[in-house]
Design an enzyme around this catalytic site. Structure first.
Site, mmCIF file in Angstrom:
data_model
loop_
_atom_site.group_PDB
_atom_site.id
_atom_site.type_symbol
_atom_site.label_atom_id
_atom_site.label_comp_id
_atom_site.label_asym_id
_atom_site.label_seq_id
_atom_site.Cartn_x
_atom_site.Cartn_y
_atom_site.Cartn_z
ATOM 1 N N ASP A 55 -7.919 4.186 1.064
ATOM 2 C CA ASP A 55 -7.013 4.283 2.011
ATOM 3 C C ASP A 55 -8.008 5.092 3.415
ATOM 4 O O ASP A 55 -8.449 5.951 3.153
ATOM 5 C CB ASP A 55 -6.189 5.475 1.474
ATOM 6 C CG ASP A 55 -5.219 6.041 2.555
ATOM 7 O OD1 ASP A 55 -5.150 5.563 3.609
ATOM 8 O OD2 ASP A 55 -4.196 6.575 1.864
ATOM 9 N N CYS A 101 -1.265 0.657 7.278
ATOM 10 C CA CYS A 101 -2.852 0.582 7.505
ATOM 11 C C CYS A 101 -3.116 -0.926 6.624
ATOM 12 O O CYS A 101 -3.401 -1.845 7.202
ATOM 13 C CB CYS A 101 -3.471 1.570 7.020
ATOM 14 S SG CYS A 101 -3.516 3.113 8.177
ATOM 15 N N ARG A 102 -3.185 -0.761 5.399
ATOM 16 C CA ARG A 102 -3.790 -1.638 4.618
ATOM 17 C C ARG A 102 -3.082 -2.843 4.285
ATOM 18 O O ARG A 102 -3.590 -4.224 4.623
ATOM 19 C CB ARG A 102 -4.404 -1.151 3.202
ATOM 20 C CG ARG A 102 -5.446 -0.210 3.246
ATOM 21 C CD ARG A 102 -5.589 0.685 1.965
ATOM 22 N NE ARG A 102 -4.395 1.516 1.807
ATOM 23 C CZ ARG A 102 -4.115 2.280 0.600
ATOM 24 N NH1 ARG A 102 -5.036 2.459 -0.214
ATOM 25 N NH2 ARG A 102 -3.102 3.115 0.622
ATOM 26 N N SER A 103 -2.014 -2.635 3.758
ATOM 27 C CA SER A 103 -1.080 -3.756 3.684
ATOM 28 C C SER A 103 -0.451 -4.701 4.849
ATOM 29 O O SER A 103 -0.661 -6.011 4.780
ATOM 30 C CB SER A 103 0.235 -3.726 2.699
ATOM 31 O OG SER A 103 1.282 -2.791 3.368
ATOM 32 N N CYS A 134 0.821 -1.085 0.070
ATOM 33 C CA CYS A 134 -0.013 -0.073 0.087
ATOM 34 C C CYS A 134 1.020 1.219 0.105
ATOM 35 O O CYS A 134 2.088 1.144 -0.452
ATOM 36 C CB CYS A 134 -0.921 0.026 1.338
ATOM 37 S SG CYS A 134 -0.183 -0.073 2.670
ATOM 38 N N ASN A 171 2.269 1.413 4.375
ATOM 39 C CA ASN A 171 2.614 0.325 5.010
ATOM 40 C C ASN A 171 2.381 0.188 6.404
ATOM 41 O O ASN A 171 3.006 -0.136 7.290
ATOM 42 C CB ASN A 171 4.144 -0.250 4.753
ATOM 43 C CG ASN A 171 4.396 -1.736 5.309
ATOM 44 O OD1 ASN A 171 5.384 -2.095 5.378
ATOM 45 N ND2 ASN A 171 3.340 -2.594 5.088
HETATM 46 P P1 4NP Z 1 -1.535 2.698 4.200
HETATM 47 O O1 4NP Z 1 -2.392 4.305 4.501
HETATM 48 O O2 4NP Z 1 -1.168 3.121 2.817
HETATM 49 O O3 4NP Z 1 -2.818 1.893 4.000
HETATM 50 O O4 4NP Z 1 -0.694 2.328 4.957
HETATM 51 C C1 4NP Z 1 -1.621 5.303 4.856
HETATM 52 C C2 4NP Z 1 -0.857 5.595 5.779
HETATM 53 C C3 4NP Z 1 -0.224 7.060 5.910
HETATM 54 C C4 4NP Z 1 -0.343 7.797 5.091
HETATM 55 C C5 4NP Z 1 -1.349 7.530 3.964
HETATM 56 C C6 4NP Z 1 -1.923 6.402 3.841
HETATM 57 N N1 4NP Z 1 0.173 9.019 5.155
HETATM 58 O O5 4NP Z 1 -0.142 9.887 4.510
HETATM 59 O O6 4NP Z 1 0.937 9.091 5.913
#
Ligand code: 4NP
Length: 160
Positions: free
Chosen positions: A128, A16-18, A11, A14
Site C-alpha cells: 500500500d 491507488c493500486r487497483s 485493493c 480503490n
Molecule cells: P489503495 O491505497 O488501497 O491502493 O487505494 C489506499 C488508499 C486510501 C487509504 C488506504 C490505502 N486510506 O486509508 O484512505
C-alpha cells in the site's frame, strides 16, 4: 464472438493500486488488439473514497509512464464476484476481505493474489503506497507492469 473475459482488480481504497492496475492492464490489452475481448474494472474493499478519481500521486506517476487513470472509486460487492471471471487482489488483507463476500465459497478459485502473476519480482503482495513517499508509487507500477504481462498470458490461454 465469444463473450469478453471480465477482470476485476481490488485493493483497499480503490484510489491507488487497483485503478493503476486497471490502467496498466487496459493499455496492455489495447496494445495487443484485445480491447473488445477483455473488460477491466477495479474496486476497493472500503467505500470511503467512492466516487473519487485515483490519488493525484498515483495519477502523476502513471501519467509519466503513459497511463491515464480516470476510473472512479467504488466498493466491491458480492455481485462483482458473480460477474467477473478473475478477481485479483493486492494483499492478504484484501484477500480476506473479498473472501468475506463469498459466503458459500463458490467463487474461491477466481479470487487470487495479483503477485502470483509476477515473474520478475519476488514480492507476495503489492504494498500500500498511500502513507509513503513517491518511490512507493513507482514500486507499485513496477510490480503492476510485471504482473499484468502474466495476467495477459493467463487470459490469452482462457480465450483460446
Ligand atoms: P489503495 O491505497 O488501497 O491502493 O487505494 C489506499 C488508499 C486510501 C487509504 C488506504 C490505502 N486510506 O486509508 O484512505
Amino acid at each position: 464472438m465469444a463473450e469478453p473475459f471480465r477482470l476485476l482488480f481490488v485493493c483497499l481504497g480503490n484510489i491507488c493500486r487497483s485503478p493503476a492496475a486497471e490502467g496498466v492492464m487496459r493499455a496492455l490489452v489495447e496494445s495487443e488488439g484485445l480491447a473488445d475481448r477483455v473488460t477491466i474494472r477495479s474496486a476497493g474493499t472500503g467505500g470511503w473514497h467512492a466516487g473519487k478519481l485515483p490519488d493525484q500521486r498515483m495519477r502523476s506517476a502513471a501519467q509519466n509512464r503513459g497511463y491515464n487513470l480516470s476510473s472512479r472509486a467504488r466498493q466491491v460487492s458480492e455481485n462483482d464476484l458473480r460477474e467477473h471471471h478473475l478477481v485479483l487482489v493486492m494483499d492478504q488483507q484484501n484477500l480476506r476481505d473479498v473472501r468475506s463476500y463469498d459466503y458459500e465459497s463458490q467463487f474461491a478459485s477466481k479470487i487470487r493474489l495479483f503477485c502470483e502473476f509476477c515473474t520478475d519480482h519476488q514480492e507476495r503482495e503489492v504494498p500500500d503506497p498511500y502513507y509513503g513517499g513517491e518511490q512507493g508509487f513507482e514500486d507499485v507500477l513496477n510490480l503492476l507492469e510485471d504482473g499484468c504481462r502474466g495476467v495477459l498470458c493467463h487470459i490469452r490461454s482462457s480465450l483460446a
